[in-house]
Design a protein around this motif. Structure first.
Motif, PDB file in Angstrom:
ATOM      1  N   THR A   1     -19.260 -24.891  -4.790  1.00 52.05           N
ATOM      2  CA  THR A   1     -19.399 -23.802  -5.839  1.00 52.05           C
ATOM      3  C   THR A   1     -20.949 -23.364  -6.049  1.00 52.05           C
ATOM      4  O   THR A   1     -21.243 -22.291  -6.386  1.00 52.05           O
ATOM      5  CB  THR A   1     -18.882 -24.642  -7.023  1.00 52.05           C
ATOM      6  OG1 THR A   1     -17.823 -25.052  -7.194  1.00 52.05           O
ATOM      7  CG2 THR A   1     -19.166 -23.756  -8.464  1.00 52.05           C
ATOM      8  N   GLY A   2     -21.770 -24.413  -5.710  1.00 57.39           N
ATOM      9  CA  GLY A   2     -23.267 -24.042  -5.947  1.00 57.39           C
ATOM     10  C   GLY A   2     -23.313 -23.132  -4.807  1.00 57.39           C
ATOM     11  O   GLY A   2     -24.354 -22.019  -5.266  1.00 57.39           O
ATOM     12  N   ARG A   3     -22.951 -23.191  -3.579  1.00 53.97           N
ATOM     13  CA  ARG A   3     -23.356 -21.996  -2.536  1.00 53.97           C
ATOM     14  C   ARG A   3     -23.036 -20.875  -2.771  1.00 53.97           C
ATOM     15  O   ARG A   3     -23.437 -19.835  -2.558  1.00 53.97           O
ATOM     16  CB  ARG A   3     -22.764 -22.581  -1.334  1.00 53.97           C
ATOM     17  CG  ARG A   3     -23.633 -23.738  -0.601  1.00 53.97           C
ATOM     18  CD  ARG A   3     -23.233 -24.060   0.808  1.00 53.97           C
ATOM     19  NE  ARG A   3     -21.967 -24.562   0.830  1.00 53.97           N
ATOM     20  CZ  ARG A   3     -21.631 -26.070   0.952  1.00 53.97           C
ATOM     21  NH1 ARG A   3     -22.859 -26.632   0.691  1.00 53.97           N
ATOM     22  NH2 ARG A   3     -20.484 -26.303   0.932  1.00 53.97           N
ATOM     23  N   VAL A   4     -21.593 -20.753  -3.555  1.00 51.81           N
ATOM     24  CA  VAL A   4     -21.138 -19.608  -3.754  1.00 51.81           C
ATOM     25  C   VAL A   4     -21.801 -18.965  -4.948  1.00 51.81           C
ATOM     26  O   VAL A   4     -22.214 -17.753  -4.999  1.00 51.81           O
ATOM     27  CB  VAL A   4     -19.596 -19.552  -4.216  1.00 51.81           C
ATOM     28  CG1 VAL A   4     -19.092 -18.398  -5.087  1.00 51.81           C
ATOM     29  CG2 VAL A   4     -18.869 -19.968  -3.240  1.00 51.81           C
TER      30      VAL A   4
ATOM     31  N   ARG B   1     -28.219 -14.164  -5.013  1.00 56.02           N
ATOM     32  CA  ARG B   1     -29.035 -13.569  -4.311  1.00 56.02           C
ATOM     33  C   ARG B   1     -28.360 -11.859  -4.107  1.00 56.02           C
ATOM     34  O   ARG B   1     -29.295 -11.036  -4.008  1.00 56.02           O
ATOM     35  CB  ARG B   1     -28.956 -14.224  -2.701  1.00 56.02           C
ATOM     36  CG  ARG B   1     -29.611 -15.496  -2.955  1.00 56.02           C
ATOM     37  CD  ARG B   1     -29.806 -15.983  -1.466  1.00 56.02           C
ATOM     38  NE  ARG B   1     -28.454 -16.407  -0.913  1.00 56.02           N
ATOM     39  CZ  ARG B   1     -28.043 -16.900   0.176  1.00 56.02           C
ATOM     40  NH1 ARG B   1     -29.149 -17.090   1.187  1.00 56.02           N
ATOM     41  NH2 ARG B   1     -26.909 -17.407   0.438  1.00 56.02           N
ATOM     42  N   ALA B   2     -27.156 -11.780  -3.941  1.00 61.68           N
ATOM     43  CA  ALA B   2     -26.632 -10.545  -3.852  1.00 61.68           C
ATOM     44  C   ALA B   2     -26.955  -9.638  -5.094  1.00 61.68           C
ATOM     45  O   ALA B   2     -27.552  -8.514  -5.076  1.00 61.68           O
ATOM     46  CB  ALA B   2     -25.173 -10.520  -3.861  1.00 61.68           C
ATOM     47  N   LEU B   3     -26.895 -10.175  -6.283  1.00 58.41           N
ATOM     48  CA  LEU B   3     -27.181  -9.505  -7.425  1.00 58.41           C
ATOM     49  C   LEU B   3     -28.876  -9.166  -7.423  1.00 58.41           C
ATOM     50  O   LEU B   3     -29.307  -8.103  -7.910  1.00 58.41           O
ATOM     51  CB  LEU B   3     -27.003 -10.593  -8.859  1.00 58.41           C
ATOM     52  CG  LEU B   3     -27.503  -9.794  -9.884  1.00 58.41           C
ATOM     53  CD1 LEU B   3     -26.831  -8.594 -10.331  1.00 58.41           C
ATOM     54  CD2 LEU B   3     -27.245 -10.956 -10.968  1.00 58.41           C
TER      55      LEU B   3
ATOM     56  N   THR C   1     -30.103  -5.482  -7.233  1.00 61.88           N
ATOM     57  CA  THR C   1     -30.831  -5.049  -8.378  1.00 61.88           C
ATOM     58  C   THR C   1     -32.288  -4.392  -7.763  1.00 61.88           C
ATOM     59  O   THR C   1     -32.737  -3.325  -8.331  1.00 61.88           O
ATOM     60  CB  THR C   1     -31.416  -6.276  -9.357  1.00 61.88           C
ATOM     61  OG1 THR C   1     -29.885  -6.473 -10.022  1.00 61.88           O
ATOM     62  CG2 THR C   1     -32.110  -5.506 -10.506  1.00 61.88           C
ATOM     63  N   LEU C   2     -32.782  -4.962  -6.937  1.00 56.56           N
ATOM     64  CA  LEU C   2     -34.096  -4.513  -6.396  1.00 56.56           C
ATOM     65  C   LEU C   2     -33.939  -3.262  -5.680  1.00 56.56           C
ATOM     66  O   LEU C   2     -34.535  -2.239  -5.593  1.00 56.56           O
ATOM     67  CB  LEU C   2     -34.583  -5.450  -5.391  1.00 56.56           C
ATOM     68  CG  LEU C   2     -35.983  -5.275  -4.573  1.00 56.56           C
ATOM     69  CD1 LEU C   2     -37.011  -5.259  -5.314  1.00 56.56           C
ATOM     70  CD2 LEU C   2     -36.260  -6.363  -3.381  1.00 56.56           C
TER      71      LEU C   2
END
Length: 224
Positions: free
Chosen positions: A8-11, A17-19, A23-24
């Motif tokens: 769950t933490g990795r997901v 990270r994707a967000l 965003t960047l």
């Protein structure tokens, strides 16, 4: 159990990270790149198509109409037009009770009245009477049939910066008289600021009122 928590933490971290990356890229880098290209290729349009006067001062936008009115008098709610200048189209795009009655940029829109609406008929009738009265000069009365449609109706946005050559020509004698200028000089001014159809067939001939009035100010200054 521990494996489930770890997964769950990795997901969640992967999603975060994707967000951050999206965003960047989409929220920062892409808009900056588009803005940079636009400013290099079309600097005027990227800045809102500003119009500058003879001193280089920004006095408006090529895309947004302005009014030319006298200062409000005590107890007066609606200013009178300053008849030294060429006047634009009516600007009550959203009706007399909206914030758009004086070319405010906050809102824009059409009146959404039908042709037989009583309010619209009153607005047009009053506007036509005012155009006739304001532009009739000694020996050259304006007939109601001389008044073009754009002189008495607002545009779809209520912010149109242009008028028709016919409406500009209708105002020539009044502008010349108020500024003590020869009529032929003012007529040449209108002719020189009449834009043709785009590519020769798109749209209608038009006159940008702000550009015309800037040129008129220069002509008055030179004559004085």
């Amino acid at each position: 159990m521990n494996n489930s928590v770890g997964n769950t933490g990795r997901v969640l971290w992967a999603g975060l990270r994707a967000l951050l990356v999206l965003t960047l890229v989409c929220g920062v880098l892409y808009p900056l790149a588009v803005t940079g290209v636009a400013r290099l290729a079309f600097p005027g349009k990227a800045d809102g198509s500003p119009i500058r006067d003879g001193d280089g001062k920004v006095v408006g936008s090529e895309l947004i109409g302005q009014t030319y009115d006298l200062p409000l008098k005590d107890g007066q709610k609606t200013p009178e037009p300053d008849l030294r200048w060429f006047q634009p189209r009516p600007s009550n795009g959203l009706g007399t009770n909206s914030v758009n009655t004086q070319y405010e940029i906050i809102l824009s829109g059409a009146t959404n009245r039908s042709g037989d609406n009583a309010d619209l008929i009153t607005w047009v009738s009053d506007a036509k009477a005012a155009v006739v009265a304001d532009n009739s000069t000694a020996g050259h009365p304006v007939k109601p049939s001389d008044v073009p449609a754009d002189a008495v109706t607002s545009s779809g946005s209520g912010l149109d910066p242009h008028i028709s050559p016919e409406y500009a020509e209708l105002q020539v004698r009044r502008v010349a008289e108020r500024n003590h200028l020869p009529v032929d000089r003012v007529e040449k001014l209108v002719a020189g600021h009449t834009e043709d159809r785009l590519l020769g067939f798109v749209g209608e001939p038009r006159v940008n009122v702000l550009k015309l009035n800037i040129a008129l100010r220069s002509l008055v200054a030179a004559a004085g």
